[in-house]
Design a protein around this motif. Structure first.
Motif, PDB file in Angstrom:
ATOM      1  N   ARG A  63       0.845  -1.203   0.000  1.00  0.00           N
ATOM      2  CA  ARG A  63       0.000   0.000   0.000  1.00  0.00           C
ATOM      3  C   ARG A  63       0.878   1.250   0.000  1.00  0.00           C
ATOM      4  O   ARG A  63       1.783   1.368   0.839  1.00  0.00           O
ATOM      5  CB  ARG A  63      -0.916   0.011   1.227  1.00  0.00           C
ATOM      6  N   ILE A  65       2.037   5.143   0.496  1.00  0.00           N
ATOM      7  CA  ILE A  65       1.820   6.371   1.272  1.00  0.00           C
ATOM      8  C   ILE A  65       2.718   7.430   0.628  1.00  0.00           C
ATOM      9  O   ILE A  65       3.919   7.184   0.447  1.00  0.00           O
ATOM     10  CB  ILE A  65       2.230   6.229   2.757  1.00  0.00           C
ATOM     11  N   GLU A  67       3.899  11.749   0.097  1.00  0.00           N
ATOM     12  CA  GLU A  67       4.129  13.046   0.749  1.00  0.00           C
ATOM     13  C   GLU A  67       4.858  12.820   2.082  1.00  0.00           C
ATOM     14  O   GLU A  67       4.317  12.191   3.006  1.00  0.00           O
ATOM     15  CB  GLU A  67       2.805  13.806   1.021  1.00  0.00           C
ATOM     16  N   VAL A  70       3.095  13.312   5.476  1.00  0.00           N
ATOM     17  CA  VAL A  70       2.058  12.285   5.674  1.00  0.00           C
ATOM     18  C   VAL A  70       2.720  10.953   6.051  1.00  0.00           C
ATOM     19  O   VAL A  70       2.248  10.232   6.929  1.00  0.00           O
ATOM     20  CB  VAL A  70       1.194  12.141   4.398  1.00  0.00           C
ATOM     21  N   TYR A  74       2.367   8.561   9.396  1.00  0.00           N
ATOM     22  CA  TYR A  74       2.059   7.130   9.248  1.00  0.00           C
ATOM     23  C   TYR A  74       3.070   6.262  10.004  1.00  0.00           C
ATOM     24  O   TYR A  74       2.693   5.323  10.715  1.00  0.00           O
ATOM     25  CB  TYR A  74       2.045   6.754   7.758  1.00  0.00           C
TER      26      TYR A  74
ATOM     27  N   CYS B  91      -3.525   3.681   7.493  1.00  0.00           N
ATOM     28  CA  CYS B  91      -3.407   3.809   6.045  1.00  0.00           C
ATOM     29  C   CYS B  91      -4.508   4.738   5.508  1.00  0.00           C
ATOM     30  O   CYS B  91      -4.260   5.585   4.649  1.00  0.00           O
ATOM     31  CB  CYS B  91      -3.492   2.425   5.412  1.00  0.00           C
ATOM     32  N   ARG B  93      -5.994   7.023   7.310  1.00  0.00           N
ATOM     33  CA  ARG B  93      -5.643   8.362   7.816  1.00  0.00           C
ATOM     34  C   ARG B  93      -4.647   9.034   6.873  1.00  0.00           C
ATOM     35  O   ARG B  93      -4.767  10.216   6.571  1.00  0.00           O
ATOM     36  CB  ARG B  93      -4.995   8.265   9.202  1.00  0.00           C
ATOM     37  N   ALA B  94      -3.660   8.254   6.433  1.00  0.00           N
ATOM     38  CA  ALA B  94      -2.640   8.794   5.533  1.00  0.00           C
ATOM     39  C   ALA B  94      -3.296   9.254   4.224  1.00  0.00           C
ATOM     40  O   ALA B  94      -2.973  10.323   3.703  1.00  0.00           O
ATOM     41  CB  ALA B  94      -1.556   7.758   5.252  1.00  0.00           C
ATOM     42  N   ARG B  97      -5.154  12.496   4.897  1.00  0.00           N
ATOM     43  CA  ARG B  97      -4.213  13.623   5.012  1.00  0.00           C
ATOM     44  C   ARG B  97      -3.654  14.011   3.637  1.00  0.00           C
ATOM     45  O   ARG B  97      -3.484  15.190   3.337  1.00  0.00           O
ATOM     46  CB  ARG B  97      -3.056  13.253   5.945  1.00  0.00           C
ATOM     47  N   PHE B  98      -3.348  13.008   2.829  1.00  0.00           N
ATOM     48  CA  PHE B  98      -2.833  13.262   1.477  1.00  0.00           C
ATOM     49  C   PHE B  98      -3.848  14.082   0.678  1.00  0.00           C
ATOM     50  O   PHE B  98      -3.496  15.077   0.031  1.00  0.00           O
ATOM     51  CB  PHE B  98      -2.558  11.919   0.774  1.00  0.00           C
TER      52      PHE B  98
END
Lengths: 221, 221
Positions: A63, A65, A67, A70, A74, B91, B93-94, B97-98
């Motif tokens: 998965r 992630i 930025e 961010v 995480y 995940c 949440r990330a 936020r992104f």
């Protein structure tokens, strides 16, 4: 979650990639690292960050992630075993997030403006703007070893841009003593920060970064 | 912590201020509201947000929190009693936020570009850029009632800019059916979002915002 499934797409000269590497190492997370060539982006980068097509991208169990700020949130939420990157108190967390955002939106662009400035006047203006932001950071740091207090935290990690990239750009344009002369608190913080073993082993070698910046800005200083 | 000690410095026409109001109301937090005059900023605003001198500023027991996204994190961490603004899963949440960051860095500037564009060519270009970002949001929303799933969450609150400000700017420049025609999923989300009682009572009246935007852009459309 298994550490073995962590992969980072990064670039050695990117302060944003380096933030993620420092955080992963602080938490003791093993990860695979893939260096991206930004002039020929990998299918993996384009697939996992289709909106910005930028590094860093953290892949955790497949998965993505994206930025760096961010990703730091995480990492702190996912791996609880290592030291905390964010402060416990909500008000202190808010201040850290505010400063991290300030670092990206104000300080980093100014560093790049100094590096890319053409002629004396443009350079003076860029330095003046950066100086205003450095005053904010100097006041923030006063009386503390790190932005995070006694230990390195979110703001210290995001301030890679100050600790090395700004220093290299100032050297490139011939004013390497600006921080020592005008911002003694920041200068001392840089020494403390670079003295940390994880930071030291993660950030690029100064001469390599200087050569890189000179090539980016086509500067012969 | 006592609700009575919460104060918000805001501006009625700012989507960023409105984010904070919606979040406070979702959490059931009582607060005092002070409308700022940005042409004559209050000593309180200058004191509590000396770096950016911008709204919104949340004061909690006298401590200032600045930047709307930082404030939303603070509210969710501080008042646990109401519904969560952020998803539970790190995940998710990330991703939230992104997208919130994407809303501020890409979508909002594009909306303002459309409003401020001079002439047909500049306007077409601004709309083309905005369209690219709207595709991302349309895909993100597909199959969901809200960005947050069944309930309103962080991304919905930050997307005030889309639900009202974009709609008003499109009306101002004479293409009010763009969303309905090309982005049916976003269009349906706007209806669902504006149907929420807290959102409805908090966001400005559309005609007032339209008049405000016309005066800002000195546009006679």
């Amino acid at each position: 979650m298994g550490d073995q499934e962590v992969k980072l797409l990064g670039v050695w000269a990117s302060p944003f990639s380096k933030r993620v590497e420092i955080a992963l190492k602080m938490k003791g997370v093993s990860y695979e690292y893939a260096e991206e060539d930004l002039s020929n982006k990998s299918p993996e980068l384009l697939k996992y960050n289709p909106v910005h097509k930028k590094v860093p991208v953290l892949l955790h169990s497949g998965r993505p992630i994206c930025e760096s700020l961010v990703i730091l949130e995480y990492i702190d939420e996912t791996w609880k075993s290592g030291p905390s990157i964010f402060p416990e108190d909500p008000c202190a967390r808010a201040r850290a997030r505010f400063l991290a955002k300030f670092m990206d939106e104000k300080c980093y662009p100014d560093i790049w403006k100094i590096g890319g400035s053409k002629g004396e006047e443009e350079r003076e203006k860029a330095i003046e703007e950066a100086t205003e932001h450095l005053v904010t950071l100097e006041n923030e740091l006063r009386g503390k070893k790190f932005f995070g207090g006694d230990e390195i935290g979110l703001v210290d990690i995001t301030a890679n841009t100050i600790a090395l990239w700004l220093v290299v750009v100032l050297e490139m344009v011939g004013i390497k003593f600006l921080l020592k002369d005008k911002f003694p608190v920041i200068d001392e913080w840089i020494n403390n920060y670079l003295d940390n073993s994880i930071v030291r082993e993660t950030l690029p070698v100064r001469q390599d970064l200087l050569a890189y910046c000179r090539s980016v800005f086509q500067c012969s200083n």
